[in-house]
Design a protein around this motif. Structure first.
Motif, PDB file in Angstrom:
ATOM      1  N   GLY A 184       0.835  -1.189   0.000  1.00  0.00           N
ATOM      2  CA  GLY A 184       0.000   0.000   0.000  1.00  0.00           C
ATOM      3  C   GLY A 184       0.873   1.243   0.000  1.00  0.00           C
ATOM      4  O   GLY A 184       2.105   1.167   0.057  1.00  0.00           O
ATOM      5  N   ILE A 185       0.246   2.401  -0.083  1.00  0.00           N
ATOM      6  CA  ILE A 185       1.007   3.649  -0.058  1.00  0.00           C
ATOM      7  C   ILE A 185       1.710   3.776   1.290  1.00  0.00           C
ATOM      8  O   ILE A 185       1.089   3.675   2.343  1.00  0.00           O
ATOM      9  CB  ILE A 185       0.075   4.860  -0.276  1.00  0.00           C
ATOM     10  N   GLN A 186       3.016   3.954   1.236  1.00  0.00           N
ATOM     11  CA  GLN A 186       3.805   4.053   2.465  1.00  0.00           C
ATOM     12  C   GLN A 186       3.776   5.483   2.997  1.00  0.00           C
ATOM     13  O   GLN A 186       3.934   6.437   2.242  1.00  0.00           O
ATOM     14  CB  GLN A 186       5.260   3.657   2.190  1.00  0.00           C
ATOM     15  N   TYR A 190      -5.104  16.097  -1.203  1.00  0.00           N
ATOM     16  CA  TYR A 190      -6.004  15.065  -0.672  1.00  0.00           C
ATOM     17  C   TYR A 190      -5.302  13.716  -0.552  1.00  0.00           C
ATOM     18  O   TYR A 190      -5.552  12.954   0.391  1.00  0.00           O
ATOM     19  CB  TYR A 190      -7.234  14.933  -1.569  1.00  0.00           C
ATOM     20  N   ASN A 191      -4.440  13.408  -1.509  1.00  0.00           N
ATOM     21  CA  ASN A 191      -3.698  12.145  -1.432  1.00  0.00           C
ATOM     22  C   ASN A 191      -2.833  12.086  -0.176  1.00  0.00           C
ATOM     23  O   ASN A 191      -2.718  11.033   0.474  1.00  0.00           O
ATOM     24  CB  ASN A 191      -2.811  11.968  -2.669  1.00  0.00           C
ATOM     25  N   GLY A 192      -2.193  13.212   0.154  1.00  0.00           N
ATOM     26  CA  GLY A 192      -1.368  13.242   1.359  1.00  0.00           C
ATOM     27  C   GLY A 192      -2.178  12.988   2.612  1.00  0.00           C
ATOM     28  O   GLY A 192      -1.754  12.242   3.509  1.00  0.00           O
ATOM     29  N   ILE A 193      -3.378  13.585   2.696  1.00  0.00           N
ATOM     30  CA  ILE A 193      -4.250  13.366   3.855  1.00  0.00           C
ATOM     31  C   ILE A 193      -4.705  11.912   3.902  1.00  0.00           C
ATOM     32  O   ILE A 193      -4.750  11.276   4.963  1.00  0.00           O
ATOM     33  CB  ILE A 193      -5.455  14.319   3.807  1.00  0.00           C
ATOM     34  N   ALA A 194      -5.033  11.350   2.731  1.00  0.00           N
ATOM     35  CA  ALA A 194      -5.461   9.947   2.678  1.00  0.00           C
ATOM     36  C   ALA A 194      -4.340   9.011   3.120  1.00  0.00           C
ATOM     37  O   ALA A 194      -4.586   8.028   3.833  1.00  0.00           O
ATOM     38  CB  ALA A 194      -5.915   9.601   1.257  1.00  0.00           C
ATOM     39  N   TYR A 244      -4.602   6.318   6.058  1.00  0.00           N
ATOM     40  CA  TYR A 244      -4.321   4.906   5.780  1.00  0.00           C
ATOM     41  C   TYR A 244      -3.256   4.364   6.735  1.00  0.00           C
ATOM     42  O   TYR A 244      -3.360   3.240   7.229  1.00  0.00           O
ATOM     43  CB  TYR A 244      -3.870   4.744   4.326  1.00  0.00           C
ATOM     44  N   ALA A 245      -2.242   5.183   6.995  1.00  0.00           N
ATOM     45  CA  ALA A 245      -1.175   4.759   7.904  1.00  0.00           C
ATOM     46  C   ALA A 245      -1.695   4.526   9.310  1.00  0.00           C
ATOM     47  O   ALA A 245      -1.162   3.694  10.045  1.00  0.00           O
ATOM     48  CB  ALA A 245      -0.053   5.794   7.922  1.00  0.00           C
ATOM     49  N   HIS A 246      -2.753   5.252   9.683  1.00  0.00           N
ATOM     50  CA  HIS A 246      -3.324   5.096  11.028  1.00  0.00           C
ATOM     51  C   HIS A 246      -4.565   4.197  11.004  1.00  0.00           C
ATOM     52  O   HIS A 246      -5.373   4.245  11.943  1.00  0.00           O
ATOM     53  CB  HIS A 246      -3.661   6.466  11.611  1.00  0.00           C
ATOM     54  N   HIS A 247      -4.713   3.393   9.939  1.00  0.00           N
ATOM     55  CA  HIS A 247      -5.770   2.385   9.824  1.00  0.00           C
ATOM     56  C   HIS A 247      -7.168   3.003   9.889  1.00  0.00           C
ATOM     57  O   HIS A 247      -8.101   2.372  10.390  1.00  0.00           O
ATOM     58  CB  HIS A 247      -5.616   1.319  10.913  1.00  0.00           C
ATOM     59  N   GLU A 248      -7.303   4.218   9.390  1.00  0.00           N
ATOM     60  CA  GLU A 248      -8.607   4.863   9.304  1.00  0.00           C
ATOM     61  C   GLU A 248      -9.093   4.718   7.863  1.00  0.00           C
ATOM     62  O   GLU A 248      -9.037   5.644   7.057  1.00  0.00           O
ATOM     63  CB  GLU A 248      -8.493   6.331   9.721  1.00  0.00           C
ATOM     64  N   SER A 249      -9.583   3.529   7.554  1.00  0.00           N
ATOM     65  CA  SER A 249      -9.867   3.161   6.159  1.00  0.00           C
ATOM     66  C   SER A 249     -10.962   4.008   5.545  1.00  0.00           C
ATOM     67  O   SER A 249     -10.873   4.399   4.371  1.00  0.00           O
ATOM     68  CB  SER A 249     -10.245   1.673   6.079  1.00  0.00           C
ATOM     69  N   THR A 250     -12.005   4.296   6.311  1.00  0.00           N
ATOM     70  CA  THR A 250     -13.127   5.065   5.762  1.00  0.00           C
ATOM     71  C   THR A 250     -12.686   6.466   5.362  1.00  0.00           C
ATOM     72  O   THR A 250     -13.000   6.952   4.267  1.00  0.00           O
ATOM     73  CB  THR A 250     -14.265   5.149   6.792  1.00  0.00           C
ATOM     74  N   HIS A 269      -1.550   7.748  -7.948  1.00  0.00           N
ATOM     75  CA  HIS A 269      -1.507   7.659  -6.493  1.00  0.00           C
ATOM     76  C   HIS A 269      -2.897   7.387  -5.900  1.00  0.00           C
ATOM     77  O   HIS A 269      -3.066   6.479  -5.076  1.00  0.00           O
ATOM     78  CB  HIS A 269      -0.936   8.966  -5.937  1.00  0.00           C
ATOM     79  N   SER A 270      -3.898   8.154  -6.308  1.00  0.00           N
ATOM     80  CA  SER A 270      -5.243   8.014  -5.745  1.00  0.00           C
ATOM     81  C   SER A 270      -5.840   6.654  -6.069  1.00  0.00           C
ATOM     82  O   SER A 270      -6.389   5.972  -5.200  1.00  0.00           O
ATOM     83  CB  SER A 270      -6.159   9.115  -6.282  1.00  0.00           C
ATOM     84  N   PHE A 271      -5.743   6.257  -7.332  1.00  0.00           N
ATOM     85  CA  PHE A 271      -6.353   4.988  -7.734  1.00  0.00           C
ATOM     86  C   PHE A 271      -5.634   3.794  -7.120  1.00  0.00           C
ATOM     87  O   PHE A 271      -6.255   2.796  -6.767  1.00  0.00           O
ATOM     88  CB  PHE A 271      -6.381   4.877  -9.266  1.00  0.00           C
ATOM     89  N   TYR A 272      -4.314   3.911  -6.983  1.00  0.00           N
ATOM     90  CA  TYR A 272      -3.579   2.822  -6.345  1.00  0.00           C
ATOM     91  C   TYR A 272      -3.989   2.706  -4.876  1.00  0.00           C
ATOM     92  O   TYR A 272      -4.143   1.593  -4.351  1.00  0.00           O
ATOM     93  CB  TYR A 272      -2.071   3.071  -6.452  1.00  0.00           C
ATOM     94  N   GLY A 273      -4.170   3.844  -4.195  1.00  0.00           N
ATOM     95  CA  GLY A 273      -4.626   3.805  -2.808  1.00  0.00           C
ATOM     96  C   GLY A 273      -6.006   3.197  -2.676  1.00  0.00           C
ATOM     97  O   GLY A 273      -6.262   2.379  -1.782  1.00  0.00           O
ATOM     98  N   LEU A 274      -6.930   3.566  -3.580  1.00  0.00           N
ATOM     99  CA  LEU A 274      -8.275   2.982  -3.558  1.00  0.00           C
ATOM    100  C   LEU A 274      -8.231   1.487  -3.826  1.00  0.00           C
ATOM    101  O   LEU A 274      -8.956   0.704  -3.196  1.00  0.00           O
ATOM    102  CB  LEU A 274      -9.158   3.676  -4.600  1.00  0.00           C
TER     103      LEU A 274
END
Length: 999
Positions: A111-113, A442-446, A450-456, A474-479
């Motif tokens: 996933g995005i590191q 927005y990608n940076g915030i996501a 994600y790093a803090h397991h806040e998936s929603t 970046h966005s699509f890979y994260g999704l």
């Protein structure tokens, strides 16, 4: 020679600069030496920081190292069954086998590191530059100070401090306090501390910055506040980076003009100047057009960041030369140089940060900004040069020395009109630029969520980012990562494919193929990997996964890939694991090939070497060094070594295995470790412990109960106790299948349970077989069917009836097998009077019957024979012979030997018989009664143990208990054996009554 007047506080410094030599080595040395010590230290410190950042950028840019995504190694195991031995069951055989774990490994795109350390480093460098900007602004003339302080305060506002300290809808107290502190301190220095040294100013603002960070962290009401500010407040750094890019936009063009306009040659210079200028501007235009056209195939490509790098390095000297234009209000020493280095540090740290986090949309936006600013400002600078210096160039005079002192058009006009041109072009492209910036934001915030397991929350911000930008991988890979982790594979496929449309990456191709593999779509997986390999022909991870998939569809291609990849320094260990799993089970590897393995110390390699050890001898195998099972390769190594130790008599492993299987750190793999331990104990002769551990597994893991119960039923048949196998095999039908029902039918045949077997005779041949076995005639039967009939009737026939069936057998080998089975039955039913005839019959058939003679010597306490045989015995027989010798010699330690024997294996009939004989003569009747009760509970079908328990029950006055035990064992022994047992019990009762009467 130019004489400049510089202000340092209230002191006036005069500096002479030779413009013509400003870029020569002598001038550069002189340039550094003329700096006062305090300024020189600051200059060198910032130069060093900028140099480190530039080197890091070149490392990541040229090496293609992006830590936003990484490769995860995924391990999976398949069971490799290895047969230990075959046992008679029904008309055929069943195997007692162990399942080695054969390891396969492949790559998966992570996933995005999100790197907290990377973000902290990014912000520390930027805040250092920011503090220096405040120090510079505080030394500017009053009007310029107001402008600079306002701009820097706007940066403070842009840090979005309200995300961690929400103080109200209209204001934010933390932000207000921070603004007042910076503005107040800077104004104090500007007005009242004009003599303050630059180092002191910088230190003051640096301490103020650190204090503000501490205050905000202390007052924050949100979780992980610093990380939130570093993520939400990143836009000011982007703005300052854009400012720096704009400032250096004409510097490369200035260097070109200097190289041409500085020559004293009449006629050539003007033509050369026009030609070179047009080529340079054309390249900038083409670069911007390609960057902005969304074209996938770029026929002309040069990196905008290398262009910016050249501008940044040249710009320091260009900035010194610009002192001709604005030296009266921004002197180069120290204000101009330090401001330049501070902005350069912020700009390149920001560029490096977005390279590292793989923000394709931000890099796309910065690329466009670099091209556009260089094109517009350089274009205006070309007009500026043409208007002011065309005549000077035609006359062959040195125009470079006075390039920033235009008479007809000044330098400020270049920047003003260049900015206006940029804004005009960006107005047409405003949505692209703005949206790309928002997408990166927005990608940076996501990423943080994600790093803090806040998936929603992460999914929401990735969706926002996905709405903007062109190359928004970046966005699509994260999704896709989130969907994949949540098991929404169809969505994950769609997002990965969208990511590849935006900006192809090997990570997405690998993950798409892995999803196809999880759905058994092998050809789709192959096509995906092959497509990815066309775009990334040198990618080793794609090749590794492709080699693994080829094992199912193109074995030769898989072998060719593995032969090369298993020696690669980066992916060799994983491919060696797969090579062993591919070649080993088929017996295609030699000991010589295994001895020269390059990655023999890798845990996964060692696990597979153990798995294929039954097929290929390998003398280099050693026990695992760790007691902590942290991952699947370590589990496979420990688990497989349990079977290896079992077969190679590694007695030291038992203690290690007990430690490993009970360690709390290994709870995730507890079931497999416990299963391996149970198999190990059973096979090394600790039967009781192995059986008990297997029962615990059956009771603990409901969904695997059928497997464990079937294993227990096979063990009971292997121990010669088919009656004990019946409860297990019927319990194992909770998850019934054809294999389970066939096993149940055959076990019930072995136990002579015709009525119960009929319930599982689902096929016509099984019904016919059952009818034959129950029928009286055996005329014309095959030897295997006759042998099955003997086993089927073992609890119904007398011994002589069994011998008659043996006489009907045609094959001598079958007769030997049947007679040996009768010997086992004689010991189990405590009918030792039949052993001597069996020895004679076997010897007449050419069998020495040494083990039969040994068992008889134990029963008869024939010490000389036992002492002669003892050095040649192993396992339970050796322990039994030693205990029998001690018992015959009245050695009191025989008690502990028998206890050890029955504790190890209560199903070992000779030991049960010999222990019964010995314990019956001991005076401690209560103790021996408890011992028999303990071991009878472990093997309730044992006639010798039942006999010993019944006799001891009489001795302690519990006749009814003894009688009940005899009645319980009646269905599981032959009529003849039961009569003997019943007679011996009645005799003991009569003797006890007679003794009581005499007393």
């Amino acid at each position: 020679m130019l004489r400049l007047c510089l202000y340092r506080g209230r002191k006036v410094l005069f500096l002479s600069i030779n413009i013509n030599d400003s870029l020569t080595a002598t001038a550069m040395i002189k340039f550094w030496k003329e700096w006062p010590a305090a300024w020189r230290g600051l200059f060198w410190a910032f130069t060093l920081m900028v140099g480190v950042v530039l080197c890091a950028f070149l490392y990541f840019y040229l090496g293609g190292n992006v830590v936003a995504m990484d490769w995860n190694v995924i391990s999976k195991t398949v069971e490799l069954p290895i047969t230990l031995r075959q046992i008679e069951l029904g008309l055929g055989h069943t195997s007692i086998s162990v399942n080695y774990l054969l390891l396969n490994q492949y790559f998966e795109g992570s996933g995005i590191q999100y790197s907290l350390l990377g973000n902290i480093t990014f912000w520390l460098l930027c805040l250092t530059g920011y503090s220096m900007l405040w120090a510079v602004v505080s030394g500017l003339p009053r009007r310029l100070y107001y402008i600079g302080a306002t701009l820097l305060s706007a940066c403070l506002w842009g840090f979005q401090l309200d995300v961690i300290i929400p103080f109200g809808r209209f204001d934010n107290l933390a932000l207000l306090i921070t603004l007042l502190l910076f503005m107040g301190v800077s104004y104090l220095i500007q007005v009242y501390r004009t003599q303050m040294a630059m180092l002191g100013r910088f230190a003051t603002f640096l301490i103020l910055t650190i204090g503000a960070i501490g205050m905000l962290h202390y007052a924050a009401t949100e979780s992980y506040p610093l990380e939130r500010v570093m993520t939400f407040g990143v836009l000011p750094w982007v703005a300052l980076a854009g400012l720096f890019i704009f400032l250096v936009s004409l510097d490369n063009f200035w260097l070109l003009f200097r190289l041409i306009g500085g020559r004293k040659a009449i006629g050539n210079n003007f033509g050369h100047f026009i030609a070179v200028s047009l080529v340079y501007l054309s390249l900038l235009g083409i670069g911007f057009w390609q960057q902005n056209s969304n074209a996938d195939n770029q026929w002309l490509f040069y990196s905008p960041f290398i262009l910016l790098l050249a501008s940044s390095v040249v710009g320091l000297w260009a900035f010194q030369a610009k002192e001709l234009a604005w030296g009266h209000w921004l002197p180069f020493r120290p204000l101009g140089a330090l401001m330049y280095l501070a902005l350069m540090l912020i700009c390149w740290t920001t560029v490096l940060h977005y390279f590292i986090v793989g923000s394709d949309v931000m890099l796309e936006m910065l690329s466009k900004l670099i091209y556009l600013s260089h094109l517009c400002v350089s274009g205006m600078f070309f007009i500026y040069l043409f208007v002011n210096f065309s005549e000077v160039i035609r006359m062959g005079k040195d125009a470079a020395s006075v390039v920033f002192r235009g008479n007809k058009m000044n330098l400020g006009t270049v920047y003003i009109f260049g900015l206006a041109t940029m804004m005009t072009i960006m107005a047409r492209d405003r949505f692209v630029q703005k949206n790309q910036l928002l997408s990166a934001y927005y990608n940076g915030i996501a990423d943080l969520n994600y790093a803090h397991h806040e998936s929603t929350e992460a999914e929401g911000y990735y969706n926002k980012g996905a709405q903007y930008g062109w190359k928004n991988h970046h966005s699509f890979y994260g999704l896709a990562t989130l969907a994949n982790e949540q098991g929404r594979l169809a969505k994950a496929l769609m997002y990965y494919e969208s990511a590849n449309v935006k900006h192809p990456s090997p990570f997405a191709y690998v993950n798409i193929s892995n999803i196809y593999l999880s759905q058994n779509q092998y050809f789709d997986a192959v096509f995906t990997l092959e497509e990815g390999l066309k775009l990334f022909p040198e990618n080793k991870q794609l090749k590794t996964n492709l080699a693994l998939v080829y094992q199912k569809s193109n074995k030769q291609q898989a072998a060719d890939f593995l032969a090369v990849l298993k020696n690669d320094a980066d992916v060799g260990a994983i491919n060696t694991v797969n090579w062993l799993a591919f070649k080993g089970p088929e017996g295609q590897l030699s000991a010589q090939e295994l001895s020269g393995l390059k990655f023999a110390n890798n845990t996964g390699v060692k696990a597979n070497l153990l798995a294929i050890s039954p097929m290929v001898a390998n003398s280099n195998i050693i026990a695992p060094k760790t007691n902590t099972v942290a991952d699947l390769p370590t589990l496979a190594e420990v688990y497989n070594y349990s079977f290896y130790a079992m077969q190679h008599q590694d007695t030291a492993w038992a203690k290690r295995l007990a430690t490993i299987s009970t360690a709390t750190a290994n709870d995730n793999f507890q079931e497999l470790l416990s299963y391996g331990k149970a198999i190990y104990h059973y096979e090394v002769g600790q039967v009781s412990q192995g059986v008990q551990e297997m029962k615990v597994l059956s009771d603990t893991y409901f969904f695997h109960r059928a497997f464990y119960e079937q294993m227990l039923s096979k063990w009971m048949v292997d121990l010669g106790e088919p009656q004990a196998a019946v409860p297990h095999v019927t319990k194992g039908l909770n998850l019934a299948d054809s294999v389970a029902t066939d096993l149940a039918f055959n076990v019930l045949l072995e136990a002579g349970r015709a009525k119960d077997a009929a319930e599982f005779a689902y096929r016509e041949p099984q019904k016919q077989l059952l009818a034959k076995l129950e029928g009286p005639s055996a005329k014309g039967w095959s030897d295997d069917l006759l042998f099955l009939k003997m086993r089927f009737h073992q609890t119904q026939w007398e011994f002589e009836q069994q011998l008659k069936v043996v006489d009907q057998m045609k094959d001598q080998q079958y007769q030997v097998k049947a007679l040996r089975w009768l010997w086992q039955v004689a010991m189990k039913f405590d009918q030792w009077q039949h052993v001597s005839p069996l020895i004679a019959r076997l010897q007449s058939l050419g069998d020495e019957a040494v083990d039969l003679a040994l068992s008889l010597a134990v029963y008869q306490h024939d010490v000389p024979k036992l002492q002669k045989a003892l050095p040649h015995l192993q396992g339970d027989w050796k322990l039994l012979a030693a205990a029998s010798i001690k018992a015959a010699n009245k050695d009191t330690t025989a008690m502990s030997d028998y206890h050890q024997l029955l504790k190890r294996n209560p199903y070992f009939a000779p030991a049960a018989t010999s222990a019964t004989q010995y314990l019956a003569d001991l005076p401690e009747k209560d103790d021996t009664y408890q011992l028999f009760l303990t071991y009878l509970n472990q093997n309730q079908y044992s006639v010798p143990l039942t006999k010993g328990y019944a006799l001891q029950s009489v001795s302690v006055g519990l006749d009814d208990y003894g009688l009940s035990a005899i009645e319980d064992v009646m269905p599981y022994t032959s009529p003849e054996a039961f009569k003997q047992l019943e007679s011996r019990f009645e005799q003991e009762v009569a003797e006890k009554e007679k003794t009581d009467e005499q007393w």
